[in-house]
Motif scaffolding. Structure first.
Motif, mmCIF file in Angstrom:
data_model
loop_
_atom_site.group_PDB
_atom_site.id
_atom_site.type_symbol
_atom_site.label_atom_id
_atom_site.label_comp_id
_atom_site.label_asym_id
_atom_site.label_seq_id
_atom_site.Cartn_x
_atom_site.Cartn_y
_atom_site.Cartn_z
ATOM 1 N N UNK A 31 3.915 5.919 -2.597
ATOM 2 C CA UNK A 31 5.185 6.647 -2.606
ATOM 3 C C UNK A 31 6.084 6.337 -3.798
ATOM 4 N N UNK A 32 5.918 5.161 -4.371
ATOM 5 C CA UNK A 32 6.803 4.758 -5.470
ATOM 6 C C UNK A 32 6.036 3.911 -6.487
ATOM 7 N N UNK A 33 4.980 4.450 -7.071
ATOM 8 C CA UNK A 33 4.123 3.651 -7.951
ATOM 9 C C UNK A 33 4.829 3.149 -9.205
ATOM 10 N N UNK A 35 0.832 -1.202 0.000
ATOM 11 C CA UNK A 35 0.000 0.000 0.000
ATOM 12 C C UNK A 35 0.867 1.253 0.000
ATOM 13 N N UNK A 36 1.885 1.252 0.859
ATOM 14 C CA UNK A 36 2.783 2.400 0.936
ATOM 15 C C UNK A 36 3.589 2.540 -0.354
ATOM 16 N N UNK A 40 14.435 3.870 2.848
ATOM 17 C CA UNK A 40 13.530 3.932 3.997
ATOM 18 C C UNK A 40 12.264 3.134 3.718
ATOM 19 N N UNK A 41 11.736 3.273 2.513
ATOM 20 C CA UNK A 41 10.514 2.576 2.125
ATOM 21 C C UNK A 41 10.725 1.074 2.027
ATOM 22 N N UNK A 42 11.819 0.673 1.409
ATOM 23 C CA UNK A 42 12.000 -0.728 1.040
ATOM 24 C C UNK A 42 12.822 -1.539 2.034
ATOM 25 N N UNK A 43 13.566 -0.866 2.918
ATOM 26 C CA UNK A 43 14.411 -1.596 3.870
ATOM 27 C C UNK A 43 14.152 -1.221 5.321
#
Length: 244
Positions: free
Chosen positions: A110-112, A105-106, A126-129
């Protein structure tokens, strides 16, 4: 909420005791003490299954192949890394590996287009790790890392035991040299990550990893051209770059 550490011993006192006792111990001795005595049932290893990860994984297999192992599947790993992970798990008989992924969802918000790495590498990490790791560490009082002083940068002063963000970190390979790594790989006849032979001594996500620019600096192929040397997993919260 972080795992509540033992109340009878303050972190600074525990660190002084452990680093004093095990500063020059072997990696196996450090692991045994951490797994069986210090954090029984409360220890995990966070592995990238990268260039040198098999060393720590093999040491864990010797001591306790059922130890929980967290693999953060960022969605940006090299295909070779994912194949290598499966090979190493089978070869070493590891039974505690769990895959953790970013919030879908995030990510969609944030990174479609999966291109965040191009505009803001810190935000992508930050998003992926970083954020996926937080819930993965719930219930653990300590976690093992494969960091080594010879990798340079902030790692040059790495202690065997640390305390950060409410948890202990155990660095059994802190004292190891490149020679120690190479000798252990050869002694145990361990499989190498296929990208190592192509000039990748340190391997992360494919968009931000290149062959090493400096053969004397294993991490010189990470985030080339940026003032960035760590993904953020080993940076305390109050020292991380501010991202959304």
């Amino acid at each position: 909420m972080a795992f509540e550490t033992d109340t009878f011993e303050e972190p600074k006192d525990r660190l002084a005791r452990l680093n004093g006792e095990l500063r020059n111990a072997s990696a196996q001795e450090i692991l045994r003490a951490a797994i069986s005595r210090e954090w029984p049932g409360g220890l995990t290893y966070v592995s990238s299954f990268g260039a040198e990860s098999v060393v720590m994984l093999a040491l864990i297999a010797e001591v306790d192949p059922s130890l929980p192992i967290v693999f953060i599947d960022t969605g940006m790993h090299f295909p070779q890394t994912l194949d290598y992970k499966d090979e190493v798990i089978e070869r070493l008989g590891l039974t505690g590996v769990r895959n953790i992924t970013p919030s879908e969802t995030e990510r969609k918000v944030l990174d479609p287009k999966n291109m965040l790495w191009k505009t803001d590498a810190d935000a992508c990490c930050a998003l992926r790790k970083v954020r996926p790791l937080e819930p993965a560490l719930e219930g653990f009082g300590a976690w093992v890392t494969g960091r080594k002083r010879f990798h340079g940068g902030v790692r040059m002063s790495l202690p065997v035991f640390e305390f950060a963000d409410g948890r202990y970190k155990v660095n059994p390979l802190a004292n190891w040299t490149q020679g120690d790594v190479d000798a252990y790989l050869e002694e145990k006849n361990l499989p190498r990550h296929p990208l190592v032979s192509q000039g990748y001594p340190s391997i992360g996500c494919w968009p931000c990893t290149q062959p090493a620019a400096d053969p004397n600096d294993p991490r010189s192929g990470r985030w080339v051209g940026q003032e960035k040397s760590e993904c953020g997993l080993h940076v305390e919260r109050n020292e991380r770059p501010r991202v959304f």
